[in-house]
Design a protein around this motif. Structure first.
Motif, PDB file in Angstrom:
ATOM      1  N   HIS A   1       0.763  -1.148   0.008  1.00 46.06           N
ATOM      2  CA  HIS A   1      -0.142   0.042   0.020  1.00 46.06           C
ATOM      3  C   HIS A   1       0.861   1.200  -0.001  1.00 46.06           C
ATOM      4  O   HIS A   1       0.779   2.153  -0.972  1.00 46.06           O
ATOM      5  CB  HIS A   1      -0.854   0.116   1.214  1.00 46.06           C
TER       6      HIS A   1
ATOM      7  N   HIS B   1       2.636   1.846  -3.221  1.00 43.55           N
ATOM      8  CA  HIS B   1       1.808   2.298  -4.356  1.00 43.55           C
ATOM      9  C   HIS B   1       1.761   3.934  -4.327  1.00 43.55           C
ATOM     10  O   HIS B   1       1.623   4.577  -4.971  1.00 43.55           O
ATOM     11  CB  HIS B   1       0.492   1.432  -4.252  1.00 43.55           C
TER      12      HIS B   1
ATOM     13  N   GLN C   1       1.140  -9.309  -5.660  1.00 46.86           N
ATOM     14  CA  GLN C   1       0.464  -9.895  -4.459  1.00 46.86           C
ATOM     15  C   GLN C   1       0.387 -11.413  -4.518  1.00 46.86           C
ATOM     16  O   GLN C   1       0.176 -11.970  -3.631  1.00 46.86           O
ATOM     17  CB  GLN C   1      -1.175  -9.251  -4.693  1.00 46.86           C
TER      18      GLN C   1
ATOM     19  N   ASP D   1       0.016  -2.157 -10.663  1.00 45.67           N
ATOM     20  CA  ASP D   1      -1.449  -2.732 -10.203  1.00 45.67           C
ATOM     21  C   ASP D   1      -2.116  -1.577 -10.123  1.00 45.67           C
ATOM     22  O   ASP D   1      -1.892  -0.643  -9.756  1.00 45.67           O
ATOM     23  CB  ASP D   1      -1.016  -3.576  -8.872  1.00 45.67           C
TER      24      ASP D   1
ATOM     25  N   TYR E   1      -5.036   0.123  -7.841  1.00 44.26           N
ATOM     26  CA  TYR E   1      -5.505   0.177  -6.590  1.00 44.26           C
ATOM     27  C   TYR E   1      -6.674   1.307  -6.668  1.00 44.26           C
ATOM     28  O   TYR E   1      -6.629   2.042  -7.504  1.00 44.26           O
ATOM     29  CB  TYR E   1      -4.583   0.625  -5.661  1.00 44.26           C
TER      30      TYR E   1
END
Lengths: 219, 501
Positions: free
Chosen positions: B242, B245, B411, B433, B435
């Protein structure tokens, strides 16, 4: 501004030198006749919208240069048509809490007044200096462009306004003369928009102009 | 005659015709339409690598430095210039006039090899019969990052970032943005942990876990004063992805022909770990995320040189006076604080307690999330404390690609909490990715604040006022509880205001 002051000083020096070295020459126009002269002028324009100009340009005055045609009419009347230009460069800014925060983005304002003036000249036969007062109206085109602007971000406005002025012309030699004048102008809504002037509720693009002019033509 | 012979004969005939017609070498030869349809190969799974920089893949011999063409000049002679004066002027630079191109009031003057176009232009410009002269500078598109996956980052064009980066190219290393989160993939290491049993998973025992710096966050020089408040170390390794990112949205290395872009891609990052995840629990971290930890981390960031602080964290429940006091401390020390508004809209719209006092703290903003169509994202909290919105992604309205794309962990090798494949994680495998969440919206504002700091606006309260004054109003006219003052408009803020417009 510095250049304008230098020009004024040089012109005043020339007037003084000329007055000392030459006898008075009579005007060449017949009394009651029409005389046309061209002129170029330079001076300083002090805009009324002090806070707004200072926020962007750090000052409210800029050099004004221009020129036009002056027509002397019967009965001591005259009419002038003048086009001039003031250009100022500053920085875009943001106002908060009564303070100005500048963002380092260059901003250039160009004001082009096109003015028509009428008035009275206090001409006396044989006098070399002629005072005058007048007033008129004009169109004031303001263009503001910033660095990184796209076409839709350039501000272009043309607004009507009026002015009062007074000054004196001095014939120097043959067809040449020099003059000095002061103008007060009012251009309501000339600054209307979404910028700093609008935030500060300044809408008047007018100001006070002090300038000298060089004339050439029939006296 | 078979088909191949026919085509060869046609090609030969067309070539001969081109030669006979005096066609210049290199000019395209348009063959008769063959009638074959175009080939549509559909959308690629992954963009092909592109050449680096604004630079081109090939270099022209007449423009080795890619900025201008050598061997010629643009010259505009004044109307009153005579053939004699033109010849005299051209002789000074050994130039040869060529025909005036169509739609031009200038001509192209050929220069001999080795003649410097800059000095030739200066020589010509000084002549009284020349209105202007200049080299033939090469023109390029405005700054668009060449990162191959940038085309998937709808969030930056939605904020007009390409034109914003023309004004401020990603701030600089003078600006430090602290990211208080799950940590950050900021350096390589192998760390030995002991995995304890946590129902229903068995104990892993001693394991060696590899960590790697995210390739797109840059080298070690990018990271300032890292701190881990969960493990009480100076190595805030991200064990979720998290924080990594979020750091990417703020400062992903940009225009490096790799991956994706970030808002303020030249800033330095301060990784601070204040959130614990599942692996922190398995490895038995000494602390878990609590208000006191977050409050201490905020003060740590302020005391260690952060200019902007991103808090994509929060909680519901009772008020958070300790965190509020810490944020007020940070703002008083010149730190601009960005807090995610929260993702609980469909779960009672409970306010994020780290954000709900934002309106009372000038220099701190609470940020909601929007989707691709600039509508409030389904999850994004509403309330009087929401001050701004920024892209947070909304996959419900646009599918996976309507999220915010950045580099983070794969992940597949992190989230191994399936009994069938439970095993130690890896934190050295990265993917790009998507999110979504107000967590993803907040770093856009943090990056925006960094750009403003770089532009000279350093007072947090002024930054907030400028952001709000220039936001694009959405929803109900004026400030509202869904969008606050509206969608951030970095370009408008960085341009500031002129006298009239």
């Amino acid at each position: 501004m510095t250049r304008a002051l230098l020009l004024i000083t040089a012109l005043l020096s020339a007037v003084t030198a000329s007055a000392q070295s030459r006898p008075a020459a009579p005007p060449v126009a017949e009394p009651g006749g029409v005389a046309i002269r061209g002129f170029a002028d330079a001076g300083t324009e002090m805009f009324h919208a002090l806070d707004s100009f200072q926020a962007v340009f750090r000052k409210n005055s800029g050099t004004r240069v221009g020129g036009g045609v002056a027509v002397t009419l019967p009965l001591g009347l005259f009419a002038d048509v003048r086009v001039s230009r003031v250009r100022m460069t500053g920085e875009r800014a943001f106002l908060f809490g009564g303070q100005t925060y500048r963002l380092g983005v260059a901003d250039t304002l160009t004001v082009i007044p096109i003015q028509i003036t009428g008035g009275l000249r206090g001409a006396r036969r044989g006098a070399r200096a002629t005072p005058y007062i007048g007033g008129g109206f004009g169109w004031y085109r303001a263009s503001e462009r910033a660095a990184f602007s796209s076409a839709d971000e350039v501000a272009e406005r043309a607004t009507g306004g009026y002015h009062l002025l007074g000054g004196a012309d001095l014939r120097l030699w043959r067809i040449f003369g020099v003059g000095g004048e002061v103008e007060w102008s009012q251009v309501t809504n000339g600054l209307a928009g979404s910028g700093i002037a609008s935030s500060l509720k300044d809408t008047n693009l007018g100001g006070i102009s002090v300038r000298v002019r060089l004339l050439a033509g029939r006296w | 005659m078979n088909r191949r012979h026919a085509l060869t004969a046609a090609a030969v005939l067309v070539s001969a015709a081109a030669l006979l017609s005096g066609q210049e070498p290199g000019a395209p030869a348009f063959l008769p339409a063959s009638g074959l349809p175009a080939i549509d190969r559909g959308l690629r799974e992954w963009d092909a690598p592109r050449p680096p920089g604004g630079a081109r893949a090939v270099s022209r011999p007449d423009a080795p430095d890619d900025s201008r063409l050598n061997g010629s000049l643009i010259v505009r002679f004044r109307d009153e210039a005579t053939p004699d004066t033109r010849t005299r002027s051209l002789s000074l630079i050994h130039g040869t006039s060529t025909a005036q191109p169509a739609w031009a009031d200038f001509e192209i003057v050929a220069l001999p090899p080795g003649e410097d176009p800059e000095s030739a232009a200066a020589t010509m410009a000084a002549r009284s019969d020349v209105a202007y002269a200049q080299p033939r500078y090469r023109v390029h598109k405005m700054f668009v990052p060449n990162d191959p996956l940038y085309s998937r980052q709808w969030n930056f064009p939605a904020l007009d970032m390409e034109r914003t980066w023309d004004i401020n190219r990603g701030a600089s290393s003078k600006i430090v943005v602290a990211v208080l989160d799950t940590g950050m993939a900021f350096r390589n290491a192998t760390v030995r942990f002991t995995g304890r049993a946590l129902f229903p998973f068995p104990a892993l025992g001693p394991v060696e876990v590899p960590f790697a710096a995210a390739p797109e966050l840059g080298g070690a020089e990018r990271f300032v004063a890292p701190r881990d408040f969960i493990w009480n170390t100076d190595a805030p390794f991200d064990m979720e992805g998290h924080g990594t990112h979020i750091a990417g949205t703020i400062g992903q290395v940009t225009n490096n022909a790799s991956g994706v872009a970030g808002m303020a891609f030249n800033v330095r990052l301060m990784p601070i770990k204040v959130l614990d995840g599942d692996w922190d629990a398995v490895f038995n971290s000494p602390n878990v995320a609590t208000d006191d930890l977050v409050a201490r981390a905020i003060r740590y960031a302020a005391d260690n040189g952060a200019h902007v602080l991103n808090l994509s964290v929060g909680r519901e429940g009772g008020p958070a006076p300790a965190v509020r006091a810490a944020i007020e401390y940070a703002v008083a020390h010149g730190v601009f604080v960005v807090v995610a508004a929260g993702n609980e809209f469909e779960s009672g719209n409970l306010p994020n307690r780290f954000a709900d006092f934002a309106r009372d703290v000038p220099g701190m903003v609470a940020v909601g999330g929007t989707g691709r169509t600039n509508q409030r994202a389904f999850y994004s909290n509403t309330g009087s404390y929401v001050e701004l919105v920024a892209p947070g992604g909304d996959m419900r309205r646009g599918g996976t690609t309507a999220g915010i794309l950045q580099q983070t962990y794969d992940q597949d090798v992190v989230d191994r909490f399936f009994l069938s494949r439970f095993g130690p994680p890896r934190f050295d495998v990265f993917v790009y990715d998507y999110y979504q969440g107000s967590s993803m919206a907040a770093p856009h504002v943090a990056g925006f604040a960094a750009l403003l700091m770089q532009q000279g606006i350093t007072n947090p309260a002024v930054i907030e006022a400028l952001m709000e004054a220039t936001a694009t109003d959405l929803g109900t006219p004026g400030r509202d509880n869904e969008y606050g003052y509206g969608l951030i408009n970095p370009r408008a803020a960085l341009r500031g205001m002129g006298l009239i417009k």
